[in-house]
Scaffold this motif. Structure first.
Motif, PDB file in Angstrom:
ATOM      1  N   GLU A   1      55.863  43.197  38.791  1.00 44.96           N
ATOM      2  CA  GLU A   1      55.506  42.368  39.887  1.00 44.96           C
ATOM      3  C   GLU A   1      53.761  42.021  39.786  1.00 44.96           C
ATOM      4  O   GLU A   1      53.497  40.854  40.375  1.00 44.96           O
ATOM      5  N   LEU A   2      53.372  42.745  38.747  1.00 47.58           N
ATOM      6  CA  LEU A   2      51.713  42.310  38.654  1.00 47.58           C
ATOM      7  C   LEU A   2      51.745  40.801  38.106  1.00 47.58           C
ATOM      8  O   LEU A   2      50.761  40.301  38.750  1.00 47.58           O
ATOM      9  N   PRO A   3      52.454  40.137  37.479  1.00 45.09           N
ATOM     10  CA  PRO A   3      52.246  38.481  37.104  1.00 45.09           C
ATOM     11  C   PRO A   3      52.320  37.732  38.310  1.00 45.09           C
ATOM     12  O   PRO A   3      51.702  36.885  38.768  1.00 45.09           O
ATOM     13  N   ARG A   4      53.237  38.072  39.168  1.00 46.18           N
ATOM     14  CA  ARG A   4      53.646  37.340  40.618  1.00 46.18           C
ATOM     15  C   ARG A   4      52.402  37.631  41.462  1.00 46.18           C
ATOM     16  O   ARG A   4      52.132  36.796  42.208  1.00 46.18           O
ATOM     17  N   LEU A   5      51.743  38.907  41.422  1.00 40.72           N
ATOM     18  CA  LEU A   5      50.682  39.126  42.026  1.00 40.72           C
ATOM     19  C   LEU A   5      49.525  38.211  41.883  1.00 40.72           C
ATOM     20  O   LEU A   5      48.766  37.796  42.648  1.00 40.72           O
ATOM     21  N   HIS A   6      49.251  38.190  40.575  1.00 37.25           N
ATOM     22  CA  HIS A   6      48.023  37.470  39.926  1.00 37.25           C
ATOM     23  C   HIS A   6      48.336  35.727  40.457  1.00 37.25           C
ATOM     24  O   HIS A   6      47.423  35.024  40.763  1.00 37.25           O
ATOM     25  N   ALA A   7      49.657  35.652  40.262  1.00 35.51           N
ATOM     26  CA  ALA A   7      49.919  34.014  40.650  1.00 35.51           C
ATOM     27  C   ALA A   7      49.748  33.882  42.222  1.00 35.51           C
ATOM     28  O   ALA A   7      49.130  32.745  42.336  1.00 35.51           O
ATOM     29  N   LEU A   8      49.811  34.910  43.060  1.00 29.20           N
ATOM     30  CA  LEU A   8      49.409  34.692  44.413  1.00 29.20           C
ATOM     31  C   LEU A   8      47.906  34.745  44.409  1.00 29.20           C
ATOM     32  O   LEU A   8      47.489  33.802  45.456  1.00 29.20           O
ATOM     33  N   VAL A   9      47.212  35.252  43.681  1.00 30.68           N
ATOM     34  CA  VAL A   9      45.767  35.210  43.753  1.00 30.68           C
ATOM     35  C   VAL A   9      45.369  33.769  43.576  1.00 30.68           C
ATOM     36  O   VAL A   9      44.335  33.072  44.089  1.00 30.68           O
ATOM     37  N   GLN A  10      46.020  32.977  42.287  1.00 30.41           N
ATOM     38  CA  GLN A  10      45.694  31.816  42.180  1.00 30.41           C
ATOM     39  C   GLN A  10      46.117  30.769  43.278  1.00 30.41           C
ATOM     40  O   GLN A  10      45.490  29.892  43.731  1.00 30.41           O
ATOM     41  N   ARG A  11      47.297  31.024  43.834  1.00 33.44           N
ATOM     42  CA  ARG A  11      47.904  30.159  44.951  1.00 33.44           C
ATOM     43  C   ARG A  11      46.833  30.250  46.109  1.00 33.44           C
ATOM     44  O   ARG A  11      46.437  29.281  46.756  1.00 33.44           O
ATOM     45  N   GLY A  12      46.513  31.378  46.355  1.00 32.03           N
ATOM     46  CA  GLY A  12      45.473  31.599  47.493  1.00 32.03           C
ATOM     47  C   GLY A  12      44.357  30.810  47.457  1.00 32.03           C
ATOM     48  O   GLY A  12      43.715  30.228  48.281  1.00 32.03           O
ATOM     49  N   ARG A  13      43.550  30.833  46.319  1.00 28.06           N
ATOM     50  CA  ARG A  13      42.590  30.009  45.998  1.00 28.06           C
ATOM     51  C   ARG A  13      42.979  28.763  45.903  1.00 28.06           C
ATOM     52  O   ARG A  13      41.975  27.985  46.580  1.00 28.06           O
ATOM     53  N   GLU A  14      43.970  28.163  45.407  1.00 25.24           N
ATOM     54  CA  GLU A  14      44.256  26.870  45.522  1.00 25.24           C
ATOM     55  C   GLU A  14      44.254  26.297  47.071  1.00 25.24           C
ATOM     56  O   GLU A  14      44.003  25.005  47.403  1.00 25.24           O
ATOM     57  N   ASN A  15      44.808  27.093  47.874  1.00 19.77           N
ATOM     58  CA  ASN A  15      44.762  26.994  49.269  1.00 19.77           C
ATOM     59  C   ASN A  15      43.742  27.098  50.234  1.00 19.77           C
ATOM     60  O   ASN A  15      43.549  27.227  51.437  1.00 19.77           O
ATOM     61  N   GLY A  16      42.765  27.400  49.469  1.00 16.85           N
ATOM     62  CA  GLY A  16      41.355  27.768  50.242  1.00 16.85           C
ATOM     63  C   GLY A  16      41.096  28.901  50.965  1.00 16.85           C
ATOM     64  O   GLY A  16      40.608  29.104  51.970  1.00 16.85           O
ATOM     65  N   ILE A  17      42.108  29.924  50.497  1.00 12.72           N
ATOM     66  CA  ILE A  17      42.060  31.302  50.970  1.00 12.72           C
ATOM     67  C   ILE A  17      41.196  32.445  50.599  1.00 12.72           C
ATOM     68  O   ILE A  17      41.501  32.520  49.035  1.00 12.72           O
ATOM     69  N   PRO A  18      40.423  33.054  51.120  1.00 12.10           N
ATOM     70  CA  PRO A  18      39.718  33.875  50.256  1.00 12.10           C
ATOM     71  C   PRO A  18      40.434  35.300  49.998  1.00 12.10           C
ATOM     72  O   PRO A  18      41.109  35.653  50.798  1.00 12.10           O
ATOM     73  N   VAL A  19      40.621  35.906  48.771  1.00 15.21           N
ATOM     74  CA  VAL A  19      41.432  36.889  48.424  1.00 15.21           C
ATOM     75  C   VAL A  19      40.432  37.775  47.450  1.00 15.21           C
ATOM     76  O   VAL A  19      39.568  37.183  46.635  1.00 15.21           O
ATOM     77  N   ARG A  20      40.642  39.151  47.601  1.00 16.18           N
ATOM     78  CA  ARG A  20      39.757  39.983  46.754  1.00 16.18           C
ATOM     79  C   ARG A  20      41.015  40.802  46.182  1.00 16.18           C
ATOM     80  O   ARG A  20      42.130  41.454  46.460  1.00 16.18           O
ATOM     81  N   GLU A  21      40.822  40.827  44.639  1.00 16.72           N
ATOM     82  CA  GLU A  21      41.761  41.548  44.036  1.00 16.72           C
ATOM     83  C   GLU A  21      41.271  43.182  44.019  1.00 16.72           C
ATOM     84  O   GLU A  21      40.322  43.685  43.764  1.00 16.72           O
ATOM     85  N   LEU A  22      42.342  43.991  43.918  1.00 20.89           N
ATOM     86  CA  LEU A  22      42.122  45.523  44.019  1.00 20.89           C
ATOM     87  C   LEU A  22      42.794  46.323  42.993  1.00 20.89           C
ATOM     88  O   LEU A  22      43.956  45.922  42.716  1.00 20.89           O
ATOM     89  N   GLY A  23      42.228  47.378  42.309  1.00 23.03           N
ATOM     90  CA  GLY A  23      42.933  48.216  41.544  1.00 23.03           C
ATOM     91  C   GLY A  23      43.686  49.369  42.341  1.00 23.03           C
ATOM     92  O   GLY A  23      43.248  49.344  43.485  1.00 23.03           O
ATOM     93  N   ALA A  24      44.594  50.253  41.694  1.00 24.55           N
ATOM     94  CA  ALA A  24      45.267  51.114  42.244  1.00 24.55           C
ATOM     95  C   ALA A  24      44.194  52.094  43.256  1.00 24.55           C
ATOM     96  O   ALA A  24      44.438  52.342  44.225  1.00 24.55           O
ATOM     97  N   ALA A  25      43.063  52.463  42.715  1.00 25.43           N
ATOM     98  CA  ALA A  25      42.363  53.343  43.363  1.00 25.43           C
ATOM     99  C   ALA A  25      41.675  52.732  44.655  1.00 25.43           C
ATOM    100  O   ALA A  25      41.083  53.236  45.490  1.00 25.43           O
ATOM    101  N   GLN A  26      41.532  51.455  44.663  1.00 26.36           N
ATOM    102  CA  GLN A  26      40.811  50.597  45.501  1.00 26.36           C
ATOM    103  C   GLN A  26      41.654  50.318  46.970  1.00 26.36           C
ATOM    104  O   GLN A  26      41.043  50.079  47.988  1.00 26.36           O
ATOM    105  N   ILE A  27      43.011  50.626  46.661  1.00 19.50           N
ATOM    106  CA  ILE A  27      44.018  50.228  47.959  1.00 19.50           C
ATOM    107  C   ILE A  27      43.447  51.164  48.959  1.00 19.50           C
ATOM    108  O   ILE A  27      43.545  50.892  50.185  1.00 19.50           O
TER     109      ILE A  27
END
Length: 407
Positions: free
Chosen positions: A108-134
C-alpha cells in the motif's frame, strides 16, 4: 400537454425532482442567482434527506482522492470550504477534524505516496507520517506509514439539507412521488404525482438520486447509464474512546469505494464502515428488502454482469464481511488492533446510487446531462454532500440558460 391530468395545478418556472442535498442545493442556487424565479421541489418522502444524504458518515471530504482537474476534485476542494462556511453561518454542528490515511501493508505504500502527490496537485495540505508518528493523532491506530489531511471535517448533512430547504425560498412538496412526465419542447413540462396532482414548469431538473435514470427515461431522455445500488453497511463502536477522529485505509484505485474506515461523528459516536455489497432494491437497506422489478432492472443491465466478472474477488470479500461480523472485525483490526467483535454494534445502512455504463464501467465522476427543457444529474456519489453547494450552482447555471432560451 393535456395528456397529464390531475386534481390541481401548481405552475412555476423550474421543477426539481428530488429533495436530497443536491436537489435542495440546486433550488437554493437558482433562487440566489435569479431572485424571483419560481422553483418547486418534489420529494417522495415526508421530509428531506431521507436516503443518501441522511445515511452517510457526515464527512466533509478534502478532495485528496480525486483525479486533478476532475469535477470531483474541483468541487470537493471548493465545496469543503463552502460547507464549513455555510454550517458556521447557520449554526449547523460541524468541526474541522483532519483525518489519517493509514497504510498497513507494504504494497500500500506506493499508493499512499501517490495520494500525497495527488493532494498537492489538488492544493490540499498533507503531512507525511512514519509509523511512530501515527500515535500523535491516534494512539490506538497502527500502521507502517500514514498521511494527515488537515482540511477534512464532519457535519450534520441532514441539518444542512433542512437549512437549504428553508433558505431557498422554493416551494417544497413532500410525499410527492413522480409517476409520469409529459414534456413538450414547445410548451414545457408537466409532471403527475402518485397522489394525482399535476405540476407544470418551463424546465425540469432531475436530482432523483437512486431513481435518476428512471426519471430521465420518464422524461423521454435515454440516460445511457443504469443505477446499480450498492449497500454500505455500518457498525457503531461501543468504545468510542478508542478513536479520536477519522481514520481511513489506503483505497483500492480499481474500485470507487474507500474501504472500511473509522469516523467520529458530530454526535461523538464512532461509525465503522461501510463495506459495499449489491443491494436487492434501490432502497435495499438490508438483505430482506427485495423489490423484484428493481432487481430485474439491475440484472438486465449488461454492465452489472460485467462488474461482477471484473471485480468478483473484491466483491466476495465484501460479501463475506457482510454476512460475518468476525470477518468485518478482522478488517477493522488492520487499523485498530484493540477492537473486539463485541465492540461492534449494528448501525443503519446506506445505499449508494452508482451509475454504471453498459460496458461495466463504474462512472467515477459527477455526471450531468441535458435534454430539451431538462437537466439530469445522473451520477452524484461521494463527495456529493461535501460538494453540494458548487454542484448546485453548476446545475443552476445550466437550468437558467435553458430557462432563458425557452421563455
Amino acid at each position: 400537454m393535456e395528456q397529464v391530468r390531475g386534481r390541481s395545478t401548481h405552475d412555476g418556472d423550474v421543477l426539481v425532482i428530488g429533495g436530497g442535498i443536491v436537489g435542495l442545493s440546486t433550488a437554493y442556487a437558482i433562487t440566489r442567482a435569479a431572485p424571483g424565479t419560481r422553483v418547486t421541489v418534489l420529494e417522495k418522502e415526508p421530509g428531506p434527506a431521507r436516503h443518501q444524504t441522511g445515511r452517510n458518515s457526515g464527512v466533509i471530504h478534502s478532495g485528496i482522492y480525486y483525479r486533478p482537474g476532475s469535477l470531483k476534485a474541483r468541487y470537493a476542494v471548493r465545496g469543503a470550504a463552502e460547507m464549513i462556511k455555510f454550517c458556521a453561518e447557520y449554526g449547523i454542528p460541524h468541526a474541522v477534524t483532519g483525518k489519517l490515511i493509514v497504510a498497513t501493508e507494504r504494497e500500500e505504500l506506493p499508493r499512499l505516496h501517490a495520494l500525497v502527490q495527488r493532494g498537492r496537485e489538488n492544493g490540499i495540505p498533507v503531512r507525511e507520517l512514519g509509523a511512530a508518528q501515527i500515535a500523535e493523532y491516534e494512539p490506538e491506530v497502527r500502521g507502517l506509514a500514514a498521511i494527515h489531511v488537515g482540511t477534512t471535517g464532519i457535519c450534520d448533512y441532514g441539518a444542512v439539507a433542512r437549512q437549504l430547504a428553508d433558505a431557498s425560498g422554493a416551494q417544497i412538496r413532500y410525499g410527492a412521488r413522480v409517476v409520469q412526465v409529459d414534456r413538450r419542447p414547445e410548451l414545457g413540462v408537466a409532471v403527475r404525482t402518485a397522489g394525482g396532482d399535476v405540476v407544470r414548469a418551463h424546465v425540469l431538473v432531475n436530482c432523483a438520486g437512486l431513481y435518476c435514470d428512471e426519471v430521465a427515461r420518464l422524461t423521454g431522455d435515454e440516460p445511457g447509464v443504469r443505477i446499480v445500488p450498492f449497500r454500505g453497511e455500518y457498525y457503531e463502536l461501543a468504545r468510542p474512546e478508542l478513536v479520536r477522529g477519522l481514520v481511513y485505509p489506503v483505497p483500492d484505485p480499481a474500485f470507487p469505494f474507500l474501504g472500511v474506515h473509522l469516523t467520529r461523528g458530530i454526535d461523538g459516536g464512532v461509525h465503522i464502515g461501510p463495506n459495499a455489497v449489491p443491494a436487492l432494491a434501490r432502497e435495499g437497506y438490508g438483505w430482506t428488502v427485495v423489490r423484484p422489478r428493481e432487481l430485474a432492472s439491475t440484472l438486465s443491465w449488461p454492465g452489472a454482469w460485467r462488474i461482477a466478472r471484473r471485480h468478483w474477488r473484491y466483491g466476495a470479500g465484501e460479501l463475506r464481511r457482510s454476512v460475518s461480523k468476525a470477518a468485518f472485525t478482522q478488517a477493522v483490526r488492520r487499523l485498530l488492533p484493540e477492537v473486539r467483535e463485541t465492540d461492534l454494534v449494528p448501525a443503519p445502512a446506506g445505499v449508494r446510487a452508482q451509475a454504471v455504463l453498459r460496458d461495466g464501467t463504474l462512472v467515477d465522476d459527477f455526471l450531468i446531462r441535458q435534454g430539451p427543457r431538462a437537466v439530469h444529474v445522473l451520477n452524484a456519489p461521494s463527495p456529493a454532500a461535501t460538494a453540494s453547494l458548487p454542484i448546485g450552482r453548476e446545475v443552476a447555471r445550466r437550468v437558467l440558460e435553458v430557462l432563458g432560451d425557452v421563455r
